[in-house]
Design a protein around this motif. Structure first.
Motif, PDB file in Angstrom:
ATOM      1  N   VAL A 145      34.518  71.162  41.907  1.00  0.00           N
ATOM      2  CA  VAL A 145      33.478  70.668  41.007  1.00  0.00           C
ATOM      3  C   VAL A 145      32.264  71.569  41.148  1.00  0.00           C
ATOM      4  CG1 VAL A 145      32.093  68.680  40.310  1.00  0.00           C
ATOM      5  CG2 VAL A 145      34.310  68.316  41.437  1.00  0.00           C
ATOM      6  N   ALA A 146      31.778  72.099  40.032  1.00  0.00           N
ATOM      7  CA  ALA A 146      30.643  73.019  40.093  1.00  0.00           C
ATOM      8  C   ALA A 146      29.961  73.097  38.731  1.00  0.00           C
ATOM      9  CB  ALA A 146      31.102  74.407  40.542  1.00  0.00           C
ATOM     10  N   ARG A 147      28.917  73.924  38.662  1.00  0.00           N
ATOM     11  CA  ARG A 147      28.141  74.078  37.429  1.00  0.00           C
ATOM     12  C   ARG A 147      28.859  74.923  36.390  1.00  0.00           C
ATOM     13  NH1 ARG A 147      24.713  78.143  35.999  1.00  0.00           N
ATOM     14  NH2 ARG A 147      24.958  79.043  38.071  1.00  0.00           N
ATOM     15  N   THR A 148      29.706  75.863  36.810  1.00  0.00           N
ATOM     16  CA  THR A 148      30.404  76.767  35.900  1.00  0.00           C
ATOM     17  C   THR A 148      31.900  76.733  36.174  1.00  0.00           C
ATOM     18  OG1 THR A 148      30.353  78.715  37.318  1.00  0.00           O
ATOM     19  CG2 THR A 148      28.392  78.299  35.966  1.00  0.00           C
ATOM     20  N   PRO A 149      32.714  77.084  35.163  1.00  0.00           N
ATOM     21  CA  PRO A 149      34.158  77.158  35.407  1.00  0.00           C
ATOM     22  C   PRO A 149      34.511  78.130  36.532  1.00  0.00           C
ATOM     23  CG  PRO A 149      33.729  77.125  33.054  1.00  0.00           C
ATOM     24  CD  PRO A 149      32.386  77.255  33.735  1.00  0.00           C
ATOM     25  N   PHE A 150      33.823  79.265  36.596  1.00  0.00           N
ATOM     26  CA  PHE A 150      34.125  80.234  37.644  1.00  0.00           C
ATOM     27  C   PHE A 150      33.928  79.626  39.029  1.00  0.00           C
ATOM     28  CE2 PHE A 150      32.667  83.230  40.813  1.00  0.00           C
ATOM     29  CZ  PHE A 150      33.693  84.155  40.819  1.00  0.00           C
ATOM     30  N   LEU A 151      32.777  79.003  39.263  1.00  0.00           N
ATOM     31  CA  LEU A 151      32.512  78.423  40.574  1.00  0.00           C
ATOM     32  C   LEU A 151      33.465  77.267  40.874  1.00  0.00           C
ATOM     33  CD1 LEU A 151      28.613  78.496  40.552  1.00  0.00           C
ATOM     34  CD2 LEU A 151      30.091  79.711  42.175  1.00  0.00           C
ATOM     35  N   ALA A 152      33.824  76.480  39.845  1.00  0.00           N
ATOM     36  CA  ALA A 152      34.768  75.387  40.061  1.00  0.00           C
ATOM     37  C   ALA A 152      36.135  75.926  40.462  1.00  0.00           C
ATOM     38  CB  ALA A 152      34.875  74.542  38.798  1.00  0.00           C
ATOM     39  N   LYS A 153      36.548  77.037  39.836  1.00  0.00           N
ATOM     40  CA  LYS A 153      37.829  77.657  40.184  1.00  0.00           C
ATOM     41  C   LYS A 153      37.812  78.156  41.624  1.00  0.00           C
ATOM     42  CE  LYS A 153      41.680  80.225  39.355  1.00  0.00           C
ATOM     43  NZ  LYS A 153      42.990  79.760  38.873  1.00  0.00           N
ATOM     44  N   ARG A 224      29.531  95.206  35.513  1.00  0.00           N
ATOM     45  CA  ARG A 224      28.652  94.199  34.935  1.00  0.00           C
ATOM     46  C   ARG A 224      29.208  92.793  35.177  1.00  0.00           C
ATOM     47  NH1 ARG A 224      28.767  95.427  29.520  1.00  0.00           N
ATOM     48  NH2 ARG A 224      27.130  96.986  29.818  1.00  0.00           N
ATOM     49  N   HIS A 225      30.539  92.645  35.019  1.00  0.00           N
ATOM     50  CA  HIS A 225      31.162  91.335  35.224  1.00  0.00           C
ATOM     51  C   HIS A 225      31.017  90.888  36.674  1.00  0.00           C
ATOM     52  CE1 HIS A 225      34.005  88.027  35.112  1.00  0.00           C
ATOM     53  NE2 HIS A 225      34.663  88.589  36.107  1.00  0.00           N
ATOM     54  N   LEU A 226      31.301  91.763  37.620  1.00  0.00           N
ATOM     55  CA  LEU A 226      31.214  91.371  39.024  1.00  0.00           C
ATOM     56  C   LEU A 226      29.778  91.053  39.422  1.00  0.00           C
ATOM     57  CD1 LEU A 226      32.779  90.882  41.592  1.00  0.00           C
ATOM     58  CD2 LEU A 226      32.521  93.298  42.182  1.00  0.00           C
ATOM     59  N   PHE A 227      28.823  91.781  38.884  1.00  0.00           N
ATOM     60  CA  PHE A 227      27.413  91.491  39.160  1.00  0.00           C
ATOM     61  C   PHE A 227      27.063  90.084  38.668  1.00  0.00           C
ATOM     62  CE2 PHE A 227      22.854  91.606  38.185  1.00  0.00           C
ATOM     63  CZ  PHE A 227      22.340  92.144  39.361  1.00  0.00           C
ATOM     64  N   ALA A 228      27.545  89.728  37.466  1.00  0.00           N
ATOM     65  CA  ALA A 228      27.298  88.387  36.944  1.00  0.00           C
ATOM     66  C   ALA A 228      27.967  87.327  37.796  1.00  0.00           C
ATOM     67  CB  ALA A 228      27.790  88.295  35.497  1.00  0.00           C
ATOM     68  N   VAL A 229      29.162  87.617  38.270  1.00  0.00           N
ATOM     69  CA  VAL A 229      29.919  86.669  39.085  1.00  0.00           C
ATOM     70  C   VAL A 229      29.176  86.321  40.371  1.00  0.00           C
ATOM     71  CG1 VAL A 229      31.929  86.566  40.616  1.00  0.00           C
ATOM     72  CG2 VAL A 229      32.225  87.141  38.199  1.00  0.00           C
ATOM     73  N   VAL A 230      28.732  87.323  41.099  1.00  0.00           N
ATOM     74  CA  VAL A 230      28.122  87.063  42.418  1.00  0.00           C
ATOM     75  C   VAL A 230      26.704  86.527  42.288  1.00  0.00           C
ATOM     76  CG1 VAL A 230      29.572  88.742  43.594  1.00  0.00           C
ATOM     77  CG2 VAL A 230      27.359  89.474  42.662  1.00  0.00           C
ATOM     78  N   HIS A 231      26.142  86.569  41.078  1.00  0.00           N
ATOM     79  CA  HIS A 231      24.808  86.011  40.861  1.00  0.00           C
ATOM     80  C   HIS A 231      24.848  84.729  40.034  1.00  0.00           C
ATOM     81  CE1 HIS A 231      22.424  89.176  42.729  1.00  0.00           C
ATOM     82  NE2 HIS A 231      23.294  90.047  42.230  1.00  0.00           N
ATOM     83  N   GLY A 232      26.045  84.156  39.860  1.00  0.00           N
ATOM     84  CA  GLY A 232      26.145  82.867  39.181  1.00  0.00           C
ATOM     85  C   GLY A 232      25.822  82.888  37.718  1.00  0.00           C
ATOM     86  N   ARG A 233      26.009  84.011  37.045  1.00  0.00           N
ATOM     87  CA  ARG A 233      25.644  84.138  35.636  1.00  0.00           C
ATOM     88  C   ARG A 233      26.858  84.135  34.719  1.00  0.00           C
ATOM     89  NH1 ARG A 233      21.159  88.940  36.690  1.00  0.00           N
ATOM     90  NH2 ARG A 233      19.829  87.699  38.078  1.00  0.00           N
ATOM     91  N   THR A 234      27.889  83.402  35.105  1.00  0.00           N
ATOM     92  CA  THR A 234      29.077  83.277  34.268  1.00  0.00           C
ATOM     93  C   THR A 234      28.892  82.102  33.309  1.00  0.00           C
ATOM     94  OG1 THR A 234      30.052  81.974  36.058  1.00  0.00           O
ATOM     95  CG2 THR A 234      30.649  84.303  35.946  1.00  0.00           C
ATOM     96  N   PRO A 235      29.688  82.041  32.213  1.00  0.00           N
ATOM     97  CA  PRO A 235      29.528  80.956  31.226  1.00  0.00           C
ATOM     98  C   PRO A 235      29.619  79.578  31.870  1.00  0.00           C
ATOM     99  CG  PRO A 235      30.944  82.675  30.357  1.00  0.00           C
ATOM    100  CD  PRO A 235      30.694  83.034  31.789  1.00  0.00           C
TER     101      PRO A 235
END
Length: 401
Positions: A145-153, A224-235
């Motif tokens: 359970v998290a704010r974004t699908p990425f973090l929830a996964k 760019r994608h990995l930078f967004a991932v580690v900074h919580g900027r995914t959809p």
């Protein structure tokens, strides 16, 4: 620093059935419970957690698996049982919320943000869902359970097996940054090895670098994608209501050597299956994609597009065989252990560009007749002659139709 203009709530669930095929087998046969089992024939399609603790992994050959785990019990797959179990679980997902994004036959994202005024908090919804899947379907499931699908996964990965993990919005960095790079969704072995070569081990190590440095190391898009991932900027939202983008199946054929005739027969068997599914769904195909996996676990993909979308099994078969022939050298050099076929650029069969039948029979009528026989007497009623000895094998299902 994680920044978002929207309210910061953890309302995305990632629900992932644990060792799905193996868990279904253990559920249905009490003798297999708490035992190391592998589902497959020649190649491991799924392993129970008892087998995983011995090092058995998906896509491993049966021989390697037995060497690692002498007590391993090998079970032939029952895909009809897995599809039935998946449908039962997805029914529970849809009973929980209409906002469900299926990822595969055994996992989905659920957005429960809209239930905040009429239901319990998201983490309690997740706990209830886990209990329902266990009690009504008889399977273990892990939910992040998290704010974004990425973090929830990522949370569900960390919580496995049979767990529940909440990542609160104000604890995202504390959760994410200590994790090894391999835990990040979308970071494969190749990318991880490249980053390790720069001395980067955790998500926090990557987060300390400027985006330009990551782009230089991995390429602009990947950096760019990995930078967004580690900074919580995914959809932050799940994607629902999108028509399926492809229909496919694959068959694990194990380590060879395999004759070209055997590989071709396996491929054509898959073509028949996906074409039946395509026509049943009233879709047309614009592109045929061939997928191969080799003895060294490397992969290759080939594709061919049609001038006009088609529903013809003969057209798809001809394209698939041509793609297989184009990969003949790779197959000879590396040996093939899996063949797969996918139909993409799907359209509606309400509008089909007809082709003048200048020569030969009307193959559309033949396809329709074969579909009718399969529908009435079962999909095994008609089988290609080339598969009578080789068998149809295991066509791994995707999301239920």
């Amino acid at each position: 620093m994680f920044v978002s203009d929207a309210p910061r709530t953890a309302a995305i669930l990632h629900a992932d059935l644990d060792a799905f095929y193996a868990s279904v087998e253990q559920r249905d046969d009490p003798r297999l419970r708490h035992r190391p089992i592998a589902v497959g024939g020649g190649v491991v399609l799924a392993a129970s957690y008892e087998a995983k603790r011995c090092g058995v992994k998906t896509a491993m050959s049966g021989r390697e698996a037995r060497m690692l785990c002498p007590d391993l019990i090998e079970v032939r797959p029952r895909f009809d049982a897995y599809v039935e179990a998946s449908r039962a679980v997805f029914d529970l997902f849809h009973r929980t919320t209409p906002q469900v994004q299926g990822v595969s036959i055994d996992e989905a994202f659920l957005d429960v943000a809209g239930l905040h005024r009429i239901d319990v908090p998201p983490v309690d919804i997740a706990a209830r869902l886990r209990a329902q899947v266990r009690d009504e379907v008889g399977l273990p499931i892990t939910v992040g359970v998290a704010r974004t699908p990425f973090l929830a996964k990522v949370a569900s990965r960390v919580a496995k097996p049979d767990g529940l993990l909440l990542v609160p919005p104000d604890g995202e960095e504390a959760f994410l940054h200590p994790l090894p790079l391999e835990q990040l969704w979308g970071v494969g072995d190749v990318t991880a090895r490249k980053l390790h070569g720069y001395g980067l081990v955790t998500a926090g190590d990557v987060a300390s670098l400027p985006e330009q440095v990551l782009a230089g190391a991995l390429g602009r898009a990947a950096g760019r994608h990995l930078f967004a991932v580690v900074h919580g900027r995914t959809p932050e939202r799940v994607v629902t209501g999108r028509a399926r983008g492809s229909i496919g199946a694959q068959r694990a054929i194990g380590r060879g050597p395999h004759s070209p005739e055997f590989v071709r027969a396996a491929l054509l068997g898959l073509v028949d299956r996906v074409c039946r599914r395509m026509r049943k769904a009233h879709r047309t195909a614009g592109t045929v994609v061939l997928r191969l996996r080799f003895d060294d676990y490397t992969r290759a993909t080939r594709s061919r597009s049609f001038l006009h979308n088609t529903t013809s099994g003969a057209d798809v078969a001809a394209a698939a065989v041509a793609l297989l022939d184009s990969a003949e050298l790779l197959i000879r050099e590396r040996g093939v252990t899996l063949v797969g076929i996918a139909l993409t650029r799907l359209g509606s069969d309400a509008v089909v560009q007809p082709v003048l039948p200048l020569d030969g029979p009307d193959l559309g009528q033949l396809d329709a007749a074969m579909d009718a026989v399969s529908s009435r007497f079962g999909k095994g009623a008609l089988v290609r002659g080339s598969l009578l000895r080789a068998g149809e094998g295991f066509a791994v299902p995707q999301l239920p139709d």
